[in-house]
Design a protein around this motif. Structure first.
Motif, short mmCIF file in Angstrom:
data_model
loop_
_atom_site.label_atom_id
_atom_site.label_comp_id
_atom_site.label_asym_id
_atom_site.label_seq_id
_atom_site.Cartn_x
_atom_site.Cartn_y
_atom_site.Cartn_z
N ASN A 1 -10.73 -4.56 0.85
CA ASN A 1 -10.76 -3.35 1.69
C ASN A 1 -11.79 -3.76 2.99
O ASN A 1 -11.36 -3.45 4.03
N SER B 1 -7.07 -1.86 8.38
CA SER B 1 -7.29 -0.38 7.94
C SER B 1 -7.31 0.47 9.17
O SER B 1 -6.45 1.62 8.80
N ILE C 1 0.84 -1.21 0.05
CA ILE C 1 -0.09 -0.31 0.03
C ILE C 1 1.06 1.23 -0.05
O ILE C 1 0.83 2.20 -0.70
N GLN D 1 -3.19 -0.69 -5.20
CA GLN D 1 -4.60 -0.06 -4.96
C GLN D 1 -5.47 -1.54 -4.37
O GLN D 1 -5.12 -2.56 -4.94
N VAL D 2 -6.06 -1.28 -3.49
CA VAL D 2 -6.74 -2.24 -2.64
C VAL D 2 -8.11 -2.53 -3.35
O VAL D 2 -8.99 -1.34 -3.46
#
Length: 146
Positions: free
Chosen positions: A70, A79, A59, A64-65
């Motif tokens: 996510n 997160s 990250i 990009q997740v």
């Protein structure tokens, strides 16, 4: 561009997913750059295992997740941990806050299960009361016929 997403494995109706860092142009089950963990939606005991340090590394390097990953990261608190690191918290503060977060999540699950059990009991009581009223109404015409 590198994406962090799920790669589907397992047989039909028994999905098993591997969390991978993969080029965004590659097909879903294509060759990955690195394996970052797994997710088993069927299992009851251990469902998720991620290499958190490697996910943070990717990250920070601009990966990009995906939306699904996510949501899984939110579920395990990764997160939140990344958010705390970005805000400049020390490791001790992060560990303390993560411990509180885990306790809150356990309480949340416990409240959800209690609510589910209570709703089931109320439904059973309602069904029993409804059955009792049907018995009473079915006995009345029999008494009139006699």
């Amino acid at each position: 561009m590198v994406k962090i997403r799920l790669k589907r494995l397992g047989r039909r109706n028994r999905p098993f997913y591997r969390l991978v860092a993969i080029d965004s142009r590659t097909r879903r089950d294509g060759r990955e750059i690195e394996r970052l963990g797994w997710y088993n939606p069927i299992s009851n005991d251990e469902q998720i295992r991620f290499k958190e340090d490697r996910i943070v590394h990717w990250i920070k390097n601009g990966a990009q997740v995906s939306d699904t990953v996510n949501s899984l990261m939110k579920k395990i608190g990764l997160s939140y941990r990344i958010h705390l690191e970005k805000n400049g918290k020390t490791n001790d503060e992060i560990e303390k806050l993560m411990k509180e977060w885990n306790e809150n999540q356990l309480d949340k699950v416990k409240r959800y299960q209690e609510k589910k059990i209570k709703k089931k009991e109320e439904k059973e009581k309602l069904a029993a009361a409804e059955a009792a009223t049907e018995e009473v109404s079915s006995e009345e015409p029999a008494a009139e016929a006699a």
